[in-house]
Design a protein around this motif. Structure first.
Motif, short mmCIF file in Angstrom:
data_model
loop_
_atom_site.label_atom_id
_atom_site.label_comp_id
_atom_site.label_asym_id
_atom_site.label_seq_id
_atom_site.Cartn_x
_atom_site.Cartn_y
_atom_site.Cartn_z
N PRO A 1 0.81 -1.23 0.00
CA PRO A 1 0.00 0.00 0.00
C PRO A 1 0.83 1.27 0.00
O PRO A 1 0.30 2.35 -0.20
N GLU A 2 2.16 1.13 0.20
CA GLU A 2 3.01 2.31 0.24
C GLU A 2 3.33 2.89 -1.12
O GLU A 2 3.91 3.98 -1.22
N ILE A 3 2.99 2.17 -2.20
CA ILE A 3 3.37 2.62 -3.54
C ILE A 3 2.80 4.02 -3.81
O ILE A 3 1.60 4.24 -3.80
N ALA A 4 3.69 4.98 -4.04
CA ALA A 4 3.35 6.36 -4.45
C ALA A 4 2.53 7.09 -3.40
O ALA A 4 1.85 8.07 -3.71
N LEU A 5 2.60 6.67 -2.14
CA LEU A 5 1.83 7.34 -1.10
C LEU A 5 2.75 7.91 -0.03
O LEU A 5 3.74 7.28 0.35
N PRO A 6 2.42 9.08 0.50
CA PRO A 6 3.24 9.65 1.58
C PRO A 6 3.03 8.87 2.87
O PRO A 6 2.04 8.14 3.02
N PRO A 7 3.94 9.02 3.83
CA PRO A 7 3.87 8.24 5.07
C PRO A 7 2.53 8.33 5.80
O PRO A 7 2.01 7.31 6.27
N HIS A 8 1.95 9.55 5.91
CA HIS A 8 0.71 9.66 6.68
C HIS A 8 -0.44 8.89 6.04
O HIS A 8 -1.29 8.33 6.73
#
Length: 605
Positions: free
Chosen positions: A320-327
């Motif tokens: 789910p981290e693909i292309a997403l910021p940490p928050h």
């Protein structure tokens, strides 16, 4: 509803493996170990649409693409090699229990096994609960020259001998299993193609009735030519030429331009979800928004589905981290943990991993080229849950995915040793770079933590290397280090700063101090303009290094050294690590998920 057991045989990168789950599960491990294969296997058994594809499986879904093998039976040239995936479900909904009653079995929650025939008297809750065992069998149909797959009830008491009852798509829809693949799902999630997330929502909400008939009718009545009268003579000319070869008794024009071919399937592929992100922006197709926005849109659809089926949604989500910021990563992880019956997540992100408890994290590894094993992080030795959460973002998660860990006792060493390693690698092509070997550095923050983290990494099956200062120790304590680490290295100085000023040439020490003063990076630390004698220079350099452990001055010092000037107490240690991971002659022969070797072909049972 929850998945408690999974058995995979001959599927993609896994020859055989068995996994047990207890609620939410974060799947971690090195690349190509089998994380995605597990999600794909669950989708084959539980996904309502996967088996409906044609073909449902293909050559490369078989381990090493082997779907036939030489036969040991005389007169038979070959035999088929099947795929078999078995899933056991517990906490069944009343709807599923009523629909599948004759296929129910019993699961012992303490011993984590099925009750055998004749053990029905032991079926007392909460220790023993009802369960549903399903299996997907896939293979090569020689007569049809096609690959086939079907899902069955493993317990089919009323079926003919040697047969199993099939699991219908309607029953699978009750399970509420949704698989969000990395990137791939996003490209069609908001389309209206069969099985897309938007299509699932419309079906669950029963809002799609009449959609296609009304759309087709409106499109059929849309007169395109009225806005382009210049097309009429062209079409009329075409009709005149056709009439010389094809007779027509149609009154008036026989040709017409339509928006589409007026079938549901064409409309499913052409209709799209449009989105406007600002007041001055016209709505654009969802595929044209940023990847991060697209993934959040997909999450919004998933949350909608979860709310429609609050008690029976099982999510499988890749990275789910693909292309997403940490928050946003944290929000997605929290959503899955708090709003789904069960979630299976693969990730390499510390921001996702930190949201899961150690008991929910399953570390995958390969015992051999074909067998995959798993271990709960909570079952390892040496590390408490609070330590795991604290160090998750401090390199612990990267270490868990590595092949070897160099544990140092402080931030200075953590910054300095990688610099020495890089310079050695650049100078000597025989050395296999630590990054390629899968060796990472970890700051234990103190000597007292080195044994704790060393035990943790050792339990995970990693190579462990310790590097720390000299101190007077009881032999028993020293023996603990020797026994635990593959390489235990205690350098001869009482501090790393003393090592540097003792083994790095004084010219390099002065270069560092002079550069700090001229650049102004020294701050309030006073550095003279005139170079002091060597002894005072070493004392000054040591004081500077000790007062700037977190700033990276030690690494800055070593950057200016030639390989011959690097401290021997560091290079001797690193050479021992390089010897543990010698440079290979070619690409490492590591089985990959879905990757295949040259092989023959296989069959359906």
């Amino acid at each position: 509803m929850k998945i408690v057991n999974l058995i995979i045989t001959n599927f993609r990168g896994i020859k055989n493996a068995e996994f047990q789950f207890d609620g939410h599960c974060l799947l971690v491990g090195p690349n190509n170990v089998g994380k995605s294969t597990i999600c794909e296997a669950l989708d084959l058994v539980l996904g309502p649409d996967r088996i409906s594809r044609f073909p449902p499986i293909e050559e490369f879904d078989f381990h090493n693409a082997q779907y036939i093998a030489e036969s040991n039976v005389e007169g038979v040239d070959f035999e088929t090699v099947p795929i078999r995936i078995e899933v056991i479900l517990t906490e069944l909904s009343e709807e599923v229990e009523n629909r599948c009653g004759q296929h129910l079995e019993f699961w012992n929650t303490e011993e984590k096994c099925l009750l055998k025939t004749g053990e029905a008297e032991e079926a007392n809750p909460p220790k023993v609960v009802s369960c549903l065992r399903l299996e997907t069998l896939g293979g090569y149909n020689v007569d049809e020259d096609e690959f086939e797959a079907q899902t069955y009830y493993s317990h089919s008491p009323t079926a003919e001998a040697g047969e199993l009852d099939r699991v219908s798509k309607a029953v699978k829809q009750m399970f509420g299993f949704l698989y969000l693949r990395t990137i791939r799902t996003g490209s069609r999630a908001l389309s209206l193609e069969r099985g897309s997330l938007l299509d699932v929502i419309l079906r669950l909400e029963k809002k799609s009735a009449g959609l296609w008939e009304k759309a087709i009718k409106r499109l059929r009545n849309l007169d395109i030519e009225i806005d382009a009268p210049h097309l009429d003579p062209v079409l009329q000319s075409i009709e005149d030429r056709l009439s010389k070869y094809i007779a027509s008794d149609v009154d008036g024009r026989a040709t017409k331009l339509y928006v589409s071919q007026l079938t549901r399937e064409h409309l499913r592929k052409t209709m799209a979800f449009f989105l406007s992100l600002s007041k001055d922006q016209m709505p654009v197709p969802f595929q044209q928004v940023g990847t991060g926005t697209l993934n959040v849109l997909v999450l919004a659809l998933l949350s909608f589905i979860a709310e429609l089926k609050p008690n029976s949604v099982i999510f499988a989500m890749e990275e789910p981290e693909i292309a997403l910021p940490p928050h946003t990563q944290r929000r997605i992880a929290d959503y899955l943990l708090n709003n789904t019956t069960q979630a299976f997540v693969t990730s390499h992100s510390p921001f996702v991993i930190e949201r899961f408890e150690p008991s929910q994290i399953l570390l995958l590894s390969r015992k051999s080229g074909t067998s995959v094993s798993s271990m709960k992080i909570s079952d390892t030795n040496g590390l408490k849950s609070k330590d795991f959460q604290r160090y998750a973002r401090r390199g612990l998660t990267e270490c868990m995915l590595s092949k070897g860990v160099i544990i140092v006792e402080g931030l200075t060493e953590f910054h300095a040793l990688p610099v020495v390693a890089r310079l050695m690698e650049e100078n000597d092509p025989v050395l296999q770079p630590l990054d390629i070997s899968g060796v990472v550095f970890f700051d234990a923050e103190s000597e007292s933590n080195i044994l704790k983290f060393g035990t943790f990494f050792k339990t995970l099956g990693l190579k462990t290397f310790s590097y720390y200062d000299y101190a007077k120790r009881e032999q028993e304590k020293k023996q603990q280090f020797i026994d635990l680490f593959d390489i235990d290295f205690e350098h001869p100085y009482k501090g790393f700063e003393q090592l540097l000023v003792s083994e790095v040439h004084v010219d390099r020490l002065w270069e560092l101090l002079n550069d700090l003063r001229e650049s102004g990076d020294n701050g309030s630390f006073e550095i003279p303009i005139v170079r002091p004698n060597d002894q005072k220079l070493k004392e000054l350099a040591k004081s500077a290094l000790k007062g700037s452990k977190g700033i990276g001055w030690a690494a800055r010092l070593l950057e200016n050294c030639s390989v011959a000037e690097l401290p021997k107490s560091v290079t001797d240690f690193l050479n021992k690590v390089y010897e543990t991971f010698p440079k290979s002659n070619g690409i490492e022969d590591t089985p990959q998920e879905g990757a295949v070797e040259e092989g023959a072909k296989a069959n359906f049972i």
